[in-house]
Motif scaffolding. Sequence first.
Motif, PDB file in Angstrom:
ATOM      1  N   SER A  19      47.302  35.217  44.154  1.00 38.28           N
ATOM      2  CA  SER A  19      47.247  35.085  45.606  1.00 38.28           C
ATOM      3  C   SER A  19      47.319  33.621  46.037  1.00 38.28           C
ATOM      4  O   SER A  19      48.083  33.261  46.937  1.00 38.28           O
ATOM      5  N   LEU A  20      46.539  32.781  45.382  1.00 37.22           N
ATOM      6  CA  LEU A  20      46.513  31.364  45.746  1.00 37.22           C
ATOM      7  C   LEU A  20      47.804  30.655  45.339  1.00 37.22           C
ATOM      8  O   LEU A  20      48.262  29.746  46.038  1.00 37.22           O
ATOM      9  N   TYR A  21      48.385  31.069  44.230  1.00 38.58           N
ATOM     10  CA  TYR A  21      49.649  30.481  43.772  1.00 38.58           C
ATOM     11  C   TYR A  21      50.758  30.779  44.786  1.00 38.58           C
ATOM     12  O   TYR A  21      51.571  29.917  45.102  1.00 38.58           O
ATOM     13  N   GLU A  22      50.757  31.990  45.299  1.00 41.06           N
ATOM     14  CA  GLU A  22      51.763  32.397  46.276  1.00 41.06           C
ATOM     15  C   GLU A  22      51.632  31.647  47.604  1.00 41.06           C
ATOM     16  O   GLU A  22      52.634  31.418  48.279  1.00 41.06           O
ATOM     17  N   SER A  23      50.425  31.269  47.969  1.00 40.28           N
ATOM     18  CA  SER A  23      50.222  30.623  49.262  1.00 40.28           C
ATOM     19  C   SER A  23      50.097  29.101  49.168  1.00 40.28           C
ATOM     20  O   SER A  23      50.020  28.442  50.196  1.00 40.28           O
ATOM     21  N   PHE A  24      50.079  28.559  47.957  1.00 42.50           N
ATOM     22  CA  PHE A  24      49.908  27.122  47.777  1.00 42.50           C
ATOM     23  C   PHE A  24      50.965  26.356  48.569  1.00 42.50           C
ATOM     24  O   PHE A  24      52.109  26.765  48.620  1.00 42.50           O
ATOM     25  N   PRO A  25      50.628  25.301  49.245  1.00 46.28           N
ATOM     26  CA  PRO A  25      49.390  24.525  49.277  1.00 46.28           C
ATOM     27  C   PRO A  25      48.449  24.891  50.433  1.00 46.28           C
ATOM     28  O   PRO A  25      47.478  24.195  50.683  1.00 46.28           O
ATOM     29  N   VAL A  26      48.724  25.977  51.114  1.00 50.00           N
ATOM     30  CA  VAL A  26      47.906  26.379  52.262  1.00 50.00           C
ATOM     31  C   VAL A  26      46.605  27.028  51.789  1.00 50.00           C
ATOM     32  O   VAL A  26      46.637  27.932  50.946  1.00 50.00           O
ATOM     33  N   SER A  70      39.275  25.103  44.522  1.00 51.69           N
ATOM     34  CA  SER A  70      38.428  24.430  45.508  1.00 51.69           C
ATOM     35  C   SER A  70      38.096  25.501  46.547  1.00 51.69           C
ATOM     36  O   SER A  70      38.908  26.389  46.800  1.00 51.69           O
ATOM     37  N   THR A  71      36.886  25.444  47.069  1.00 51.69           N
ATOM     38  CA  THR A  71      36.468  26.475  48.020  1.00 51.69           C
ATOM     39  C   THR A  71      35.634  25.864  49.138  1.00 51.69           C
ATOM     40  O   THR A  71      35.081  24.781  48.995  1.00 51.69           O
ATOM     41  N   GLY A  72      35.566  26.627  50.203  1.00 48.90           N
ATOM     42  CA  GLY A  72      34.623  26.340  51.271  1.00 48.90           C
ATOM     43  C   GLY A  72      33.386  27.178  50.999  1.00 48.90           C
ATOM     44  O   GLY A  72      33.009  27.387  49.849  1.00 48.90           O
ATOM     45  N   SER A  73      32.841  27.729  52.030  1.00 47.87           N
ATOM     46  CA  SER A  73      31.597  28.482  51.914  1.00 47.87           C
ATOM     47  C   SER A  73      31.843  29.977  51.768  1.00 47.87           C
ATOM     48  O   SER A  73      32.769  30.525  52.342  1.00 47.87           O
ATOM     49  N   PRO A  74      30.957  30.646  51.006  1.00 45.22           N
ATOM     50  CA  PRO A  74      31.013  32.110  50.974  1.00 45.22           C
ATOM     51  C   PRO A  74      30.323  32.668  52.215  1.00 45.22           C
ATOM     52  O   PRO A  74      29.344  32.105  52.700  1.00 45.22           O
ATOM     53  N   LEU A  75      30.867  33.748  52.734  1.00 45.78           N
ATOM     54  CA  LEU A  75      30.271  34.428  53.878  1.00 45.78           C
ATOM     55  C   LEU A  75      29.603  35.714  53.394  1.00 45.78           C
ATOM     56  O   LEU A  75      29.969  36.262  52.353  1.00 45.78           O
ATOM     57  N   SER A  76      28.678  36.226  54.162  1.00 46.57           N
ATOM     58  CA  SER A  76      27.954  37.434  53.760  1.00 46.57           C
ATOM     59  C   SER A  76      28.870  38.657  53.682  1.00 46.57           C
ATOM     60  O   SER A  76      28.546  39.639  53.025  1.00 46.57           O
ATOM     61  N   SER A  77      30.033  38.587  54.293  1.00 45.10           N
ATOM     62  CA  SER A  77      30.969  39.717  54.289  1.00 45.10           C
ATOM     63  C   SER A  77      31.733  39.871  52.978  1.00 45.10           C
ATOM     64  O   SER A  77      32.464  40.838  52.794  1.00 45.10           O
ATOM     65  N   GLY A  78      31.585  38.902  52.078  1.00 43.10           N
ATOM     66  CA  GLY A  78      32.356  38.947  50.839  1.00 43.10           C
ATOM     67  C   GLY A  78      33.619  38.122  50.914  1.00 43.10           C
ATOM     68  O   GLY A  78      34.524  38.284  50.111  1.00 43.10           O
ATOM     69  N   THR A  79      33.688  37.230  51.872  1.00 50.44           N
ATOM     70  CA  THR A  79      34.822  36.326  52.031  1.00 50.44           C
ATOM     71  C   THR A  79      34.395  34.927  51.603  1.00 50.44           C
ATOM     72  O   THR A  79      33.285  34.492  51.906  1.00 50.44           O
ATOM     73  N   VAL A  80      35.284  34.236  50.893  1.00 46.55           N
ATOM     74  CA  VAL A  80      35.063  32.830  50.572  1.00 46.55           C
ATOM     75  C   VAL A  80      36.184  32.068  51.275  1.00 46.55           C
ATOM     76  O   VAL A  80      37.358  32.337  51.029  1.00 46.55           O
ATOM     77  N   VAL A  81      35.798  31.153  52.144  1.00 44.42           N
ATOM     78  CA  VAL A  81      36.777  30.480  53.000  1.00 44.42           C
ATOM     79  C   VAL A  81      37.357  29.228  52.357  1.00 44.42           C
ATOM     80  O   VAL A  81      36.768  28.648  51.452  1.00 44.42           O
ATOM     81  N   ARG A  82      38.539  28.847  52.841  1.00 44.12           N
ATOM     82  CA  ARG A  82      39.251  27.626  52.474  1.00 44.12           C
ATOM     83  C   ARG A  82      39.399  27.456  50.955  1.00 44.12           C
ATOM     84  O   ARG A  82      39.061  26.422  50.396  1.00 44.12           O
ATOM     85  N   CYS A  83      39.970  28.441  50.322  1.00 47.50           N
ATOM     86  CA  CYS A  83      40.186  28.400  48.870  1.00 47.50           C
ATOM     87  C   CYS A  83      41.590  27.899  48.558  1.00 47.50           C
ATOM     88  O   CYS A  83      42.533  28.184  49.291  1.00 47.50           O
ATOM     89  N   ASN A  84      41.704  27.177  47.460  1.00 51.61           N
ATOM     90  CA  ASN A  84      42.998  26.698  47.013  1.00 51.61           C
ATOM     91  C   ASN A  84      42.918  26.396  45.518  1.00 51.61           C
ATOM     92  O   ASN A  84      41.829  26.229  44.967  1.00 51.61           O
ATOM     93  N   LEU A  85      44.062  26.332  44.879  1.00 56.41           N
ATOM     94  CA  LEU A  85      44.129  25.967  43.473  1.00 56.41           C
ATOM     95  C   LEU A  85      43.877  24.475  43.326  1.00 56.41           C
ATOM     96  O   LEU A  85      44.296  23.688  44.173  1.00 56.41           O
ATOM     97  N   THR A  86      43.219  24.088  42.243  1.00 54.64           N
ATOM     98  CA  THR A  86      43.117  22.663  41.938  1.00 54.64           C
ATOM     99  C   THR A  86      44.433  22.234  41.307  1.00 54.64           C
ATOM    100  O   THR A  86      45.248  23.063  40.879  1.00 54.64           O
ATOM    101  N   ALA A  87      44.645  20.939  41.217  1.00 52.34           N
ATOM    102  CA  ALA A  87      45.871  20.409  40.600  1.00 52.34           C
ATOM    103  C   ALA A  87      45.990  20.888  39.156  1.00 52.34           C
ATOM    104  O   ALA A  87      47.086  21.231  38.688  1.00 52.34           O
ATOM    105  N   THR A  88      44.867  20.951  38.468  1.00 54.33           N
ATOM    106  CA  THR A  88      44.853  21.399  37.072  1.00 54.33           C
ATOM    107  C   THR A  88      45.337  22.832  36.945  1.00 54.33           C
ATOM    108  O   THR A  88      46.200  23.139  36.118  1.00 54.33           O
ATOM    109  N   THR A  89      44.802  23.705  37.766  1.00 51.43           N
ATOM    110  CA  THR A  89      45.191  25.119  37.702  1.00 51.43           C
ATOM    111  C   THR A  89      46.632  25.291  38.135  1.00 51.43           C
ATOM    112  O   THR A  89      47.377  26.072  37.528  1.00 51.43           O
TER     113      THR A  89
END
Length: 148
Positions: A19-26, A70-89
């Motif tokens: 999922s993150l690979y498909e949307s990178f760098p967003v 890299s991530t933002g904060s987890p929400l109680s709904s089961g969502t983790v916001v602002r996620c992206n792949l690191t350069a290494t991954t």
Amino acid sequence: MAAANIERFNAVTGAIFASLYESFPVDCDLEAEDFREQLQEVPGEEYLQRHEIRFFVSTVLWLAEHGYLSTGSPLSSGTVVRCNLTATTLELLSALPSSLNNKGPSLGDQLVTATKNGVTEKVKDLTSELLSKAAAFGVRAATDWVNQ
């Protein structure tokens, strides 16, 4: 055979990477509900169970803690916001297996295809190999392994 939680971790992780690979760098908000197929212990349930949501959030946070995301904060709904792949991954997922003479799909492309086609075993196998090599030998060795 790996323990059931490790099998599920690999399936969820592979789908997250795809999922993150498909949307990178967003940046993306990763929602547990979007990974229902990989998370559900009993397929076909209408809602994810609380422990399945916890498993998802724990997986995302573990991947972030160990430098894969890299991530933002987890929400109680089961969502983790602002996620992206690191350069290494991203580097690992962008690698092309040399056995394909650099003409075949990258590991990231293979994960995307396997995830979309519901080939869970392929997703688990690719993810397990990638994480094992990255953890045991470091990113450079993992990249060398892909390119051997």
